[in-house]
Design a protein around this motif. Structure first.
Motif, short mmCIF file in Angstrom:
data_model
loop_
_atom_site.label_atom_id
_atom_site.label_comp_id
_atom_site.label_asym_id
_atom_site.label_seq_id
_atom_site.Cartn_x
_atom_site.Cartn_y
_atom_site.Cartn_z
N PRO A 35 -4.43 10.82 -3.66
CA PRO A 35 -4.46 10.62 -5.11
C PRO A 35 -3.70 11.71 -5.86
O PRO A 35 -2.97 11.43 -6.82
N ALA A 36 -3.82 12.97 -5.40
CA ALA A 36 -3.10 14.06 -6.06
C ALA A 36 -1.61 13.99 -5.76
O ALA A 36 -0.77 14.23 -6.64
N GLY A 37 -1.27 13.64 -4.53
CA GLY A 37 0.13 13.59 -4.14
C GLY A 37 0.92 12.50 -4.82
O GLY A 37 2.15 12.62 -5.01
N LEU A 38 0.25 11.44 -5.21
CA LEU A 38 0.93 10.32 -5.87
C LEU A 38 0.72 10.31 -7.38
O LEU A 38 1.13 9.36 -8.05
N LYS A 39 0.10 11.35 -7.90
CA LYS A 39 -0.13 11.41 -9.34
C LYS A 39 1.20 11.35 -10.10
O LYS A 39 2.11 12.14 -9.86
N GLY A 40 1.30 10.39 -11.01
CA GLY A 40 2.51 10.25 -11.82
C GLY A 40 3.68 9.62 -11.10
O GLY A 40 4.73 9.38 -11.71
N LYS A 41 3.56 9.33 -9.81
CA LYS A 41 4.64 8.72 -9.05
C LYS A 41 4.60 7.20 -9.20
O LYS A 41 3.52 6.61 -9.30
N ARG A 42 5.77 6.60 -9.20
CA ARG A 42 5.86 5.14 -9.35
C ARG A 42 5.67 4.46 -8.00
O ARG A 42 6.46 4.67 -7.07
N VAL A 43 4.60 3.68 -7.91
CA VAL A 43 4.27 2.99 -6.66
C VAL A 43 4.41 1.49 -6.88
O VAL A 43 3.74 0.90 -7.73
N GLY A 44 5.29 0.86 -6.10
CA GLY A 44 5.53 -0.57 -6.23
C GLY A 44 4.57 -1.38 -5.37
O GLY A 44 4.26 -1.01 -4.23
N VAL A 45 4.12 -2.50 -5.91
CA VAL A 45 3.20 -3.38 -5.19
C VAL A 45 3.33 -4.80 -5.71
O VAL A 45 3.67 -5.00 -6.89
N PHE B 84 -6.08 -2.47 -3.77
CA PHE B 84 -6.30 -1.22 -3.03
C PHE B 84 -5.70 -0.02 -3.76
O PHE B 84 -6.37 0.99 -3.98
N VAL B 85 -4.42 -0.12 -4.13
CA VAL B 85 -3.77 1.02 -4.76
C VAL B 85 -4.33 1.26 -6.16
O VAL B 85 -4.47 2.40 -6.61
N GLY B 86 -4.71 0.17 -6.84
CA GLY B 86 -5.27 0.30 -8.19
C GLY B 86 -6.59 1.03 -8.21
O GLY B 86 -6.89 1.77 -9.16
N GLU B 87 -7.40 0.86 -7.16
CA GLU B 87 -8.72 1.49 -7.12
C GLU B 87 -8.70 2.87 -6.49
O GLU B 87 -9.58 3.69 -6.77
N ASN B 88 -7.73 3.14 -5.62
CA ASN B 88 -7.74 4.38 -4.87
C ASN B 88 -6.69 5.40 -5.30
O ASN B 88 -6.78 6.57 -4.92
N PHE B 89 -5.70 4.97 -6.08
CA PHE B 89 -4.65 5.87 -6.54
C PHE B 89 -4.45 5.66 -8.04
O PHE B 89 -3.36 5.35 -8.51
N LYS B 90 -5.51 5.88 -8.79
CA LYS B 90 -5.51 5.58 -10.21
C LYS B 90 -4.58 6.47 -11.02
O LYS B 90 -4.16 6.11 -12.12
N SER B 91 -4.26 7.62 -10.49
CA SER B 91 -3.38 8.53 -11.23
C SER B 91 -1.90 8.22 -10.99
O SER B 91 -1.03 8.81 -11.63
N ALA B 92 -1.61 7.28 -10.08
CA ALA B 92 -0.22 6.88 -9.84
C ALA B 92 0.22 5.93 -10.95
O ALA B 92 -0.59 5.27 -11.61
N VAL C 139 3.51 0.00 -10.41
CA VAL C 139 4.48 -0.98 -10.92
C VAL C 139 4.27 -2.27 -10.15
O VAL C 139 4.44 -2.30 -8.92
N ARG C 140 3.88 -3.32 -10.85
CA ARG C 140 3.53 -4.58 -10.20
C ARG C 140 4.67 -5.60 -10.33
O ARG C 140 5.27 -5.74 -11.39
N TYR C 141 4.89 -6.34 -9.24
CA TYR C 141 5.98 -7.31 -9.16
C TYR C 141 5.45 -8.68 -8.76
O TYR C 141 4.44 -8.79 -8.06
N THR C 142 6.17 -9.71 -9.16
CA THR C 142 5.78 -11.08 -8.80
C THR C 142 6.06 -11.36 -7.34
O THR C 142 5.28 -12.04 -6.67
N LYS C 143 7.19 -10.86 -6.82
CA LYS C 143 7.58 -11.12 -5.44
C LYS C 143 7.77 -9.82 -4.68
O LYS C 143 8.18 -8.80 -5.24
N VAL D 261 11.33 2.95 -7.85
CA VAL D 261 9.95 3.32 -7.52
C VAL D 261 10.02 4.35 -6.40
O VAL D 261 10.98 4.40 -5.63
N ASP D 262 9.00 5.19 -6.31
CA ASP D 262 8.98 6.28 -5.33
C ASP D 262 8.38 5.87 -4.00
O ASP D 262 8.66 6.50 -2.96
N ALA D 263 7.54 4.86 -4.02
CA ALA D 263 6.86 4.41 -2.81
C ALA D 263 6.41 2.97 -3.01
O ALA D 263 6.38 2.46 -4.13
N ALA D 264 6.06 2.33 -1.90
CA ALA D 264 5.50 0.97 -1.97
C ALA D 264 4.40 0.88 -0.92
O ALA D 264 4.43 1.58 0.10
#
Length: 277
Positions: free
Chosen positions: A131-141, A150-158, A161-165, A178-181
């Motif tokens: 959670p601290a390492g991904l704080k403020g980082k853009r995570v694609g899902v 999963f990411v919404g509940e466990n990495f709330k400080s990230a 960025v949500r996508y349709t596909k 984005v920095d990670a997916a």
């Protein structure tokens, strides 16, 4: 008994037999299946515009086993359950994980495969999957998936960025938007890491398969109470597992048993280790 009365009785008997015959053959002749077509290697569109992939081949095998005609209806993943419950389709075969949350809205068959999840980042990245390492980082899902929850509940400080596909996630990951997916490991390997745009990326962090978020495998979703169709699909899944058809389809896409959690996790982890060398 006069002629008119006999005629009336004959019509009544014919009608009764028709009702019983319909009840004995309640299986629909056509089943409309919601599929995605944007999630390789499970479901995608080939160069000729036709659907292909593991989900598609499994669906065709199940329909053949059930002796029904299945009609594919291509939909965005987040529109699958609404389309099902509004009766626009009859079932969903789209790598949809069986979770307690989804079971509030739909019923599921037995699973037909199960694979774990992991984060993907660019090689050389110093991101820590905490959670601290991904704080403020853009995570694609991909929106409305198990990975989204999963990411919404466990990495709330990230910055999620949500996508349709899923391929939209890959495009932005490759371009640095984005920095990670986070996604299914097999979809990541085949759909991204083994492609030219994903050659400079790899897995990072733990392998995730907690049933709370990731469920007990991918199943076929059906409307609540559609027990007859659900049982027909369950029997068909068991049949193609037993008669070797499942393995023939699986071997086209994977070199391990994608049906089993432990095998899938081990194979994915092995690929992960190889990619880091």
């Amino acid at each position: 008994m006069n002629v008119l009365l006999r005629a009336v009785l004959f019509v009544a008997v014919v009608a009764i037999f028709a009702v019983f015959s319909l009840g004995a053959d309640a299986q629909p002749k056509k089943v409309r299946l919601g599929v995605e077509g944007a999630y390789p290697p499970f479901s995608e569109i080939d160069t000729s515009g036709k659907l292909k992939g593991f989900d598609i081949d499994i669906a065709n095998a199940l329909c053949a086993q059930m002796k029904v005609e299945c009609v594919f209806v291509q939909l965005a993943f987040d529109g699958m359950i609404p389309a099902l419950n509004s009766r626009k389709i009859d079932a969903v075969i789209a790598s949809m994980s069986i979770t307690d949350e989804r079971k509030k809205a739909v019923d599921f068959t037995d699973r037909y495969y199960k694979t774990p999840a992991q984060f993907v980042v660019k090689k050389g990245s110093t991101l820590e999957v905490t959670p601290a390492g991904l704080k403020g980082k853009r995570v694609g899902v991909q929106r409305s998936t198990i990975h989204d929850r999963f990411v919404g509940e466990n990495f709330k400080s990230a910055d999620i960025v949500r996508y349709t596909k899923q391929d939209e996630v890959f495009l932005d990951l490759a371009s640095g938007r984005v920095d990670a997916a986070v996604l299914d490991m097999i979809a990541a390997q085949v759909g991204f890491l083994k492609t030219p745009q994903g050659k400079n990326f790899h897995f990072v962090g733990p392998v995730y398969d907690d049933p709370k978020y990731f469920g007990v495998g991918a199943g076929i979703a059906l409307r609540k109470g559609d027990n007859s169709l659900r049982e027909d699909f369950n029997k068909a899944i068991a049949a193609i597992r037993a008669n070797g058809i499942y393995k023939k389809i699986q071997d086209v896409y994977f070199d391990f048993d994608v049906y089993g959690t432990a095998a899938a996790t081990a194979a994915a982890a092995a690929t992960n280790a190889t990619a880091k060398k």
